[in-house]
Design an enzyme around this catalytic site. Sequence first.
Site, PDB file in Angstrom:
ATOM      1  N   GLY A  58       0.837  -1.196   0.000  1.00  0.00           N
ATOM      2  CA  GLY A  58       0.000   0.000   0.000  1.00  0.00           C
ATOM      3  C   GLY A  58       0.872   1.246   0.000  1.00  0.00           C
ATOM      4  O   GLY A  58       2.006   1.213   0.471  1.00  0.00           O
ATOM      5  N   GLN A  63       2.871  10.018   1.330  1.00  0.00           N
ATOM      6  CA  GLN A  63       4.170   9.338   1.405  1.00  0.00           C
ATOM      7  C   GLN A  63       5.103   9.697   0.247  1.00  0.00           C
ATOM      8  O   GLN A  63       6.305   9.469   0.336  1.00  0.00           O
ATOM      9  CB  GLN A  63       3.977   7.816   1.442  1.00  0.00           C
ATOM     10  CG  GLN A  63       3.322   7.328   2.723  1.00  0.00           C
ATOM     11  CD  GLN A  63       3.214   5.826   2.735  1.00  0.00           C
ATOM     12  OE1 GLN A  63       2.275   5.259   2.190  1.00  0.00           O
ATOM     13  NE2 GLN A  63       4.196   5.167   3.323  1.00  0.00           N
ATOM     14  N   CYS A 117       5.705  -0.042   7.494  1.00  0.00           N
ATOM     15  CA  CYS A 117       5.353   1.138   6.713  1.00  0.00           C
ATOM     16  C   CYS A 117       6.588   1.626   5.956  1.00  0.00           C
ATOM     17  O   CYS A 117       7.667   1.727   6.533  1.00  0.00           O
ATOM     18  CB  CYS A 117       4.846   2.237   7.635  1.00  0.00           C
ATOM     19  SG  CYS A 117       4.400   3.746   6.768  1.00  0.00           S
ATOM     20  N   LEU A 118       6.412   1.930   4.675  1.00  0.00           N
ATOM     21  CA  LEU A 118       7.542   2.382   3.849  1.00  0.00           C
ATOM     22  C   LEU A 118       8.127   3.701   4.359  1.00  0.00           C
ATOM     23  O   LEU A 118       9.288   3.993   4.100  1.00  0.00           O
ATOM     24  CB  LEU A 118       7.096   2.548   2.390  1.00  0.00           C
ATOM     25  CG  LEU A 118       6.710   1.262   1.656  1.00  0.00           C
ATOM     26  CD1 LEU A 118       6.089   1.600   0.308  1.00  0.00           C
ATOM     27  CD2 LEU A 118       7.903   0.336   1.476  1.00  0.00           C
ATOM     28  N   HIS A 159      -4.693   1.378   7.479  1.00  0.00           N
ATOM     29  CA  HIS A 159      -3.324   1.915   7.604  1.00  0.00           C
ATOM     30  C   HIS A 159      -3.115   3.078   6.620  1.00  0.00           C
ATOM     31  O   HIS A 159      -2.630   4.143   7.008  1.00  0.00           O
ATOM     32  CB  HIS A 159      -2.306   0.796   7.350  1.00  0.00           C
ATOM     33  CG  HIS A 159      -0.877   1.238   7.346  1.00  0.00           C
ATOM     34  ND1 HIS A 159       0.051   0.781   8.262  1.00  0.00           N
ATOM     35  CD2 HIS A 159      -0.203   2.103   6.541  1.00  0.00           C
ATOM     36  CE1 HIS A 159       1.221   1.373   8.017  1.00  0.00           C
ATOM     37  NE2 HIS A 159       1.099   2.161   6.965  1.00  0.00           N
ATOM     38  N   GLU A 160      -3.514   2.874   5.380  1.00  0.00           N
ATOM     39  CA  GLU A 160      -3.323   3.916   4.357  1.00  0.00           C
ATOM     40  C   GLU A 160      -4.215   5.123   4.630  1.00  0.00           C
ATOM     41  O   GLU A 160      -3.800   6.266   4.438  1.00  0.00           O
ATOM     42  CB  GLU A 160      -3.606   3.361   2.952  1.00  0.00           C
ATOM     43  CG  GLU A 160      -2.732   2.196   2.508  1.00  0.00           C
ATOM     44  CD  GLU A 160      -1.257   2.405   2.761  1.00  0.00           C
ATOM     45  OE1 GLU A 160      -0.781   3.554   2.705  1.00  0.00           O
ATOM     46  OE2 GLU A 160      -0.556   1.421   3.058  1.00  0.00           O
ATOM     47  N   HIS A 163      -2.738   7.612   6.941  1.00  0.00           N
ATOM     48  CA  HIS A 163      -1.777   8.535   6.311  1.00  0.00           C
ATOM     49  C   HIS A 163      -2.477   9.802   5.808  1.00  0.00           C
ATOM     50  O   HIS A 163      -1.908  10.882   5.831  1.00  0.00           O
ATOM     51  CB  HIS A 163      -1.060   7.865   5.129  1.00  0.00           C
ATOM     52  CG  HIS A 163       0.073   6.974   5.531  1.00  0.00           C
ATOM     53  ND1 HIS A 163       1.155   7.425   6.256  1.00  0.00           N
ATOM     54  CD2 HIS A 163       0.312   5.660   5.308  1.00  0.00           C
ATOM     55  CE1 HIS A 163       2.005   6.420   6.450  1.00  0.00           C
ATOM     56  NE2 HIS A 163       1.514   5.331   5.888  1.00  0.00           N
TER      57      HIS A 163
END
Length: 196
Positions: A58, A63, A117-118, A159-160, A163
């Site tokens: 994702g 991000q 998470c990236l 999660h996304e 953000h």
Amino acid sequence: MTEKFLENYKLEGESLPIKTYPDPVLTKVAEEVTVFDQELQTLCKNMLYTMYKAPGIGLAAPQIGVSKRIFVIDVDYERDETEEDSGEYLLSEFNPRIFINPTFKEKVGETTYQEGCLSLPGIYEDIKRFESIVVEYNDVNGELKTMDADGLLSICIQHENDHLDGIVMIDRMSKLKKSFFKKKLIKAKKEASHNL
Ligand code: NI
């Protein structure tokens, strides 16, 4: 139209640099998308490309430094190394999904999953989420859609979506864990900036 667009996403794209914590864009509330044009399609295509390359399941627009309510997800694709230790991977079984201006219509139950998470490299922790959700969103053409999700897809959407509200994984942890990881991430970033 949407299906054709998604079929072509992996053939072209630009890999965008991923912002890491504590970049201020990650703690901002992202803005609603109001224009559904070619530029938006290109952005979504590049986000998918960036996500597959990272690799991740994702990626939210903040991000990559774009404070808009957009995220992309693929919890189904396979990633196999072509030969042992070759560092080359073959990706298959793609199932890309694009969510624009998402809102939750239902949130039910509770589940815990070890998330990464990236934007928070090296951190993998158990996070509590709703087990199943109903999400309403716009597709890339601005059409309103509804989706029922559970399992990994539901976790990933939550999660996304965080953000988009300026919330990162460590904000969902205990105070003690949060301050520990926050210091660790800031230190790692400082050290990285010395690497020329
Ligand atoms: Ni993330």
